[in-house]
Design a protein around this motif. Structure first.
Motif, short mmCIF file in Angstrom:
data_model
loop_
_atom_site.label_atom_id
_atom_site.label_comp_id
_atom_site.label_asym_id
_atom_site.label_seq_id
_atom_site.Cartn_x
_atom_site.Cartn_y
_atom_site.Cartn_z
N UNK A 101 0.84 -1.19 0.00
CA UNK A 101 0.00 0.00 0.00
C UNK A 101 0.88 1.26 0.00
N UNK A 102 0.51 2.23 -0.82
CA UNK A 102 1.36 3.42 -0.94
C UNK A 102 1.40 4.23 0.34
N UNK A 103 0.32 4.20 1.13
CA UNK A 103 0.34 4.96 2.37
C UNK A 103 1.10 4.24 3.47
N UNK A 104 1.70 3.10 3.10
CA UNK A 104 2.59 2.40 4.03
C UNK A 104 3.97 2.18 3.43
N UNK A 105 4.02 2.05 2.09
CA UNK A 105 5.32 1.87 1.42
C UNK A 105 6.18 3.13 1.54
N UNK A 106 5.52 4.29 1.45
CA UNK A 106 6.23 5.57 1.52
C UNK A 106 6.22 6.10 2.95
N UNK A 107 7.06 7.09 3.26
CA UNK A 107 7.02 7.70 4.58
C UNK A 107 5.61 8.17 4.91
N UNK A 108 5.23 8.17 6.19
CA UNK A 108 3.85 8.48 6.57
C UNK A 108 3.30 9.77 5.99
N UNK A 109 4.11 10.83 5.97
CA UNK A 109 3.62 12.11 5.45
C UNK A 109 3.30 12.02 3.96
N UNK A 110 4.11 11.27 3.23
CA UNK A 110 3.88 11.09 1.79
C UNK A 110 2.63 10.23 1.57
N UNK A 111 2.53 9.14 2.35
CA UNK A 111 1.36 8.29 2.23
C UNK A 111 0.07 9.03 2.54
N UNK A 112 0.11 9.89 3.56
CA UNK A 112 -1.08 10.66 3.90
C UNK A 112 -1.44 11.63 2.79
N UNK A 113 -0.42 12.20 2.13
CA UNK A 113 -0.69 13.12 1.04
C UNK A 113 -1.30 12.39 -0.16
N UNK A 114 -0.85 11.16 -0.39
CA UNK A 114 -1.47 10.35 -1.44
C UNK A 114 -2.96 10.19 -1.15
N UNK A 115 -3.27 9.78 0.08
CA UNK A 115 -4.67 9.60 0.46
C UNK A 115 -5.48 10.88 0.31
N UNK A 116 -4.92 11.98 0.82
CA UNK A 116 -5.64 13.26 0.79
C UNK A 116 -5.87 13.74 -0.64
N UNK A 117 -4.81 13.67 -1.46
CA UNK A 117 -4.91 14.18 -2.82
C UNK A 117 -5.86 13.35 -3.68
N UNK A 118 -5.81 12.03 -3.53
CA UNK A 118 -6.71 11.18 -4.30
C UNK A 118 -8.16 11.41 -3.87
N UNK A 119 -8.37 11.62 -2.58
CA UNK A 119 -9.72 11.92 -2.09
C UNK A 119 -10.25 13.20 -2.74
#
Length: 427
Positions: A385-403
């Motif tokens: 999962x990208x929100x776990x493969x990448x550092x937490x701040x990056x993963x959270x940004x993936x989630x936020x931006x896709x939302x």
């Protein structure tokens, strides 16, 4: 990972940690008997069957080691992720806690919060499948043992597909979009989505990036911190193409995942035709709704025509148990106890997890989960999962931006730019 999944249970503040804390327990108490030890254990199994099974497993361990008391804290997915962030900043860790590996585990290792258990578990390491174990090994050292592995795919209602005239699951992305249109034309809500929680939505962008750009591109992005490349933008464009069809249930932007009116229950109660979710989906559907029984089917994320990724590449994760840096030796004993063949195979047989030990495949009983296990066994490549493969701040940004992309407030280009900005600041 098992990304669980229902309502939050007890939340234990770090300031009030009551486990072994900062110092290992003494080896012996008065009269030569083992000193009393309290193990603080954090996990995410809020849904059955694992909720009860893990509680029973703790009781069995306490019976085997009478000097040990296990205090379990059970958290749902988002609450747990928030606690992990606090944990990393605090410099303190529970004795045993759930982990997904990847970038979060790397940060915990860098912060000195996790114990290197390589020597303690060397005898059992050969019993695990390499794919399951790999998430917990860094630079040749082992920092945890896996309890689950799986992949994300589409769980669907066979009756609703038939109602829309769909005779077989789509194998390509264009066929998938066509089926969404057929479902809508038949008066069926095509997809349930927990827009409020964001992480379920990131699955779409991540899978499309895998299929269009390929696994190597996602790995390279972790190095050069650049998510603005054309293939990543193209992934966003396809997410937008799906969102433009308005395929999700009414109120999806405010919907949670596992509540009685959330994503899982919407599918389970026959109010939407499918959801993109991990291998735990059937158990959560049963916990949060009526359950579909024999009408529940599964198909892998479709291939994208002309994409660089392989159709057999799997996206997902698992779950594992890590040991706090200052935990007593009984914490390692507990982790190995949880992953012994007999104990773990019972969890596999219950449908709560998939095999992580060699030779466990026969324990999988559910036909849909057997399909998942088969796909995993034949996977060409595997992406966490990208929100776990990448550092937490990056993963959270993936989630936020896709939302925001799904909600129509951000463009595909802006998604890539925003993730890149955070990735560069973290890198």
């Amino acid at each position: 990972m098992k990304r669980s999944l229902v309502s939050a249970a007890a939340v234990l503040l770090l300031a009030g940690c009551s486990g072994s804390g900062g110092e290992p327990a003494p080896q012996q108490g008065a009269g030569g008997s083992p000193a009393k030890v309290t193990l603080e254990w954090w996990h995410l199994s809020t849904a059955e069957p694992l909720k009860s099974l893990w509680a029973r497993r703790a009781e069995q361990f306490e019976a085997k080691y009478p000097h040990v008391t296990i205090e379990a804290t059970v958290l749902e997915n988002e609450a747990y992720k928030a606690k992990l962030t606090t944990l990393t900043q605090s410099g303190k860790a529970p004795d045993v806690f759930a982990s997904w590996g990847g970038g979060v585990l790397q940060q915990q290792i860098d912060a000195g919060l996790v114990k290197d258990i390589s020597g303690d578990v060397s005898a059992v390491l050969p019993t695990f499948t390499p794919a399951a174990l790999s998430a917990y090994q860094v630079d040749g050292k082992t920092y945890g043992l896996p309890t689950d592995i799986g992949l994300v795919g589409f769980w669907y209602n066979k009756k609703l597909f038939e109602q829309a005239g769909i005779t077989q699951p789509p194998a390509t992305w264009s066929a998938f979009l066509d089926d969404v249109k057929k479902l809508k034309a038949a008066g069926v809500t095509p997809i349930a989505l927990a827009g409020k929680e964001k992480w379920p939505g990131h699955y779409y962008w991540a899978y499309l990036a895998m299929r269009i750009a390929g696994l190597d591109a996602l790995k390279q992005a972790a190095v050069d911190h650049d998510f603005t490349k054309p293939d990543f933008v193209a992934a966003g464009q396809q997410v937008k193409a799906l969102a433009d069809l308005q395929p999700f249930q009414k109120g999806f932007l405010g919907a949670a995942y596992s509540t009685p009116d959330g994503q899982s229950a919407t599918v389970s109660n026959g109010k939407a035709a499918m959801e993109l979710m991990g291998q735990w989906a059937p158990s959560v559907q049963t916990s949060s709704g009526k359950g579909l029984g024999e009408d529940l089917g599964f198909f892998p994320f479709p291939a994208v025509e002309g994409g660089k990724g392989q159709a057999g590449d799997a996206f997902g994760g698992g779950g594992g148990l890590t040991v706090g840096a200052d935990a007593p030796k009984e914490a390692v004993d507990f982790v190995t106890f949880m992953t012994e063949m007999g104990n773990h195979s019972e969890a596999v047989g219950s449908g709560g997890v998939l095999p992580v030990l060699k030779g466990e495949e026969s324990a999988v009983k559910d036909p849909n989960l057997k399909q998942v296990a088969t796909l995993l066994a034949s996977a060409v490549g595997y992406q966490l999962y990208l929100d776990q493969a990448y550092p937490p701040a990056v993963g959270q940004q993936v989630n936020d931006s896709v939302a925001e992309l799904i909600a129509g407030t951000k463009t595909p280009e802006e998604v890539g730019a925003d993730i890149t900005e955070v990735a560069k600041s973290e890198g």
